[in-house]
Design a protein around this motif. Structure first.
Motif, mmCIF file in Angstrom:
data_model
loop_
_atom_site.group_PDB
_atom_site.id
_atom_site.type_symbol
_atom_site.label_atom_id
_atom_site.label_comp_id
_atom_site.label_asym_id
_atom_site.label_seq_id
_atom_site.Cartn_x
_atom_site.Cartn_y
_atom_site.Cartn_z
ATOM 1 N N HIS A 1 4.077 0.701 9.604
ATOM 2 C CA HIS A 1 2.874 0.820 10.436
ATOM 3 C C HIS A 1 1.778 1.633 9.759
ATOM 4 O O HIS A 1 0.600 1.340 9.892
ATOM 5 C CB HIS A 1 3.220 1.528 11.752
ATOM 6 N N SER A 2 2.181 2.685 9.036
ATOM 7 C CA SER A 2 1.204 3.643 8.509
ATOM 8 C C SER A 2 0.189 2.998 7.570
ATOM 9 O O SER A 2 -0.919 3.500 7.429
ATOM 10 C CB SER A 2 1.927 4.779 7.783
ATOM 11 N N VAL A 3 0.560 1.911 6.907
ATOM 12 C CA VAL A 3 -0.376 1.268 5.981
ATOM 13 C C VAL A 3 -0.701 -0.165 6.433
ATOM 14 O O VAL A 3 -1.121 -0.997 5.626
ATOM 15 C CB VAL A 3 0.161 1.273 4.524
ATOM 16 N N SER A 4 -0.544 -0.419 7.729
ATOM 17 C CA SER A 4 -0.700 -1.801 8.201
ATOM 18 C C SER A 4 -2.139 -2.306 8.053
ATOM 19 O O SER A 4 -2.353 -3.477 7.766
ATOM 20 C CB SER A 4 -0.244 -1.925 9.657
ATOM 21 N N LEU B 1 2.349 4.819 -5.311
ATOM 22 C CA LEU B 1 1.794 4.237 -6.532
ATOM 23 C C LEU B 1 0.381 4.787 -6.722
ATOM 24 O O LEU B 1 -0.398 4.835 -5.774
ATOM 25 C CB LEU B 1 1.755 2.711 -6.428
ATOM 26 N N SER B 2 0.101 5.219 -7.933
ATOM 27 C CA SER B 2 -1.221 5.780 -8.225
ATOM 28 C C SER B 2 -1.915 4.884 -9.242
ATOM 29 O O SER B 2 -2.077 5.247 -10.409
ATOM 30 C CB SER B 2 -1.083 7.204 -8.749
ATOM 31 N N SER C 1 5.522 4.154 -1.487
ATOM 32 C CA SER C 1 4.771 2.895 -1.375
ATOM 33 C C SER C 1 5.599 1.898 -0.582
ATOM 34 O O SER C 1 6.839 1.921 -0.622
ATOM 35 C CB SER C 1 4.438 2.314 -2.756
ATOM 36 N N TYR C 2 4.903 1.064 0.158
ATOM 37 C CA TYR C 2 5.533 -0.041 0.878
ATOM 38 C C TYR C 2 5.018 -1.308 0.209
ATOM 39 O O TYR C 2 3.859 -1.677 0.378
ATOM 40 C CB TYR C 2 5.155 -0.009 2.360
ATOM 41 N N ALA D 1 0.854 -1.197 0.000
ATOM 42 C CA ALA D 1 0.000 0.000 0.000
ATOM 43 C C ALA D 1 0.885 1.240 0.000
ATOM 44 O O ALA D 1 2.079 1.166 0.285
ATOM 45 C CB ALA D 1 -0.918 0.003 1.219
ATOM 46 N N SER D 2 0.258 2.393 -0.313
ATOM 47 C CA SER D 2 0.998 3.652 -0.408
ATOM 48 C C SER D 2 0.580 4.626 0.683
ATOM 49 O O SER D 2 -0.545 4.581 1.180
ATOM 50 C CB SER D 2 0.746 4.304 -1.780
ATOM 51 N N ASP D 3 1.503 5.525 1.013
ATOM 52 C CA ASP D 3 1.264 6.553 2.031
ATOM 53 C C ASP D 3 1.616 7.910 1.424
ATOM 54 O O ASP D 3 2.762 8.125 1.023
ATOM 55 C CB ASP D 3 2.148 6.266 3.262
#
Ligand code: FEO
Length: 401
Positions: free
Chosen positions: A54-57, A175-176, A35-36, A16-18
């Motif tokens: 963590h931000s996109v967990s 990523l978009s 992105s992670y 996911a992306s942040d």
């Protein structure tokens, strides 16, 4: 809501992306987010390759749960233990208690340092070159120490030709929708961030990156799945070539970079004059930055990019001006080397910035000084124009060689 992307029949993107994070590693500005990436393989055994920050967990855990569709998670491959990829390991162990954690001795040690759960009972320890078969897929682990941490390894899946490359071949930028580098304008819209990511994160370890590239060259790679940014399935050689240039400390472009610090504009004026003189001598790829206005991570990246660099700084507290000082320090810490350079200093009394910049540059490998340090006292005078003319001529020779 799951947001899984299919890569092959049984390999899926579950990252996911942040776009909220302002500073990656709390230091690098990321205007375009990050992105992670994480990947899951649904073979006879299920395999998750790395986790996320963590931000996109929440998005990540929903993706993993949806991808598994009720199956157990058999293996978690931990290619890299930096918390932007390993933050969800403890939560995964709670959710999938039977999971085996695949890593090397250093990985396991780092898991113990970051976490308190029982890793020994579930560790599947691999050595460089070991292979894990999960049914159709077979993952070979290639150690890539210091790309970016000492425990880093990459995993090559012989069934698909996918190299799960950890931080290597990653980039800043969320990523978009488009998942692949060939679906975006990578050279126009992403390359600057890819360069800035590589140089600032891994730039110090060019020797180790070169060694890893040599090892990777022996593998029949069809696709590169990094932990940040788009996936590569076309034109791999072009991007690997960029890495090879950066890791070898070779300039990516012939061009003149003028980085200056200025307090009241006098040093800036002198550098504008220098740029004009260089342009008149036929230099075309000229770029100028005020070090107080541009983040140092961009400046370091630009220094790695160009062949020919002029550093100009006022003296401040008998030192290099702070923002320029930060750039010089960062360059040293990133093993910067192999450039044509010149130093310009300014000061109203007791000039010392030039000497200090020069000493730092002399401490780097293969730095070639175009001219002796040019010293300006408060503002450039007509009788010094000849010195700038000479520097412009040398810069032209360097750029146009
Ligand atoms: Fe993306 Fe070294 O972590």
């Amino acid at each position: 809501m799951q947001n899984i992307r299919r890569i092959t029949d049984d390999v899926f993107y579950v990252g996911a992306s942040d776009r909220r994070l302002a500073l990656f590693e709390n230091v690098y500005p990321i205007e375009r987010g990050v992105s992670y990436n994480s990947y899951i393989v649904l073979d006879e055994k299920t395999v998750l390759l790395d986790t996320v920050d963590h931000s996109v967990s929440r998005e990540f855990l929903e993706n993993v749960e949806a991808a598994l569709a009720g199956r157990a998670l058999d293996y978690l491959v931990v290619n890299h233990m930096e918390p932007d990829h390993c933050s969800v390991i403890a939560e995964l162990v709670l959710r999938y208690p039977g999971v085996k954690i695949v890593g090397n001795q250093k990985t396991v040690q780092m898991i113990k340092q970051f976490y308190s759960f029982d890793v020994d009972s579930r560790a599947y320890i691999v050595k460089d070159g070991d292979t894990l078969s999960t049914g159709k897929h077979s993952f070979t682990f290639v150690f890539a120490p210091m790309v970016h941490w000492p425990e880093v390894m990459v995993a090559f899946d012989s069934a698909t030709g996918i190299l799960f490359s950890a931080d290597a071949f990653g980039t800043f930028g969320a990523l978009s929708g488009n998942l692949y580098a060939d679906e975006v304008e990578f050279e126009r819209e992403w390359l600057d961030d890819a360069r800035r990511y590589y140089i600032n994160i891994v730039g110090k370890y060019g020797v180790q990156v070169t060694n890893t590239l040599k090892k990777a060259a022996t593998l029949p790679i069809k696709m590169i799945c990094p932990l940040h940014g788009p996936i590569w399935r076309e034109n791999l050689g072009w991007f690997i070539g960029k890495y090879s240039t950066w890791a070898g400390y070779e300039p990516e472009e012939k061009g003149l970079l003028i980085v200056y610090s200025t307090i009241y504009g006098n040093t800036a004026n002198a550098m504008d004059k220098l740029a004009a003189l260089a342009a008149e001598k036929g230099v075309r790829n000229i770029h100028m930055y005020d070090a107080s206005k541009t983040d140092v991570s961009v400046l370091v990246s630009e220094c790695f990019r160009y062949s020919t660099i002029v550093f100009a700084s006022p003296t401040y507290n008998a030192e290099i001006f702070p923002k320029m000082s930060m750039l010089i320090t960062e360059l040293k810490e990133h093993a910067f080397q192999n450039r044509d350079v010149a130093v310009v200093e300014n000061g109203t009394w007791a000039l010392s910035a030039g000497k200090k910049i020069t000493e730092s540059l002399e401490g780097m490998k293969n730095m070639r000084f175009l001219v002796p340090t040019i010293s300006i006292k408060s503002s450039l005078k007509a009788d010094q124009e000849g010195l700038l003319e000479e520097l412009a001529a040398k810069a032209a020779e360097s750029v146009n060689a």
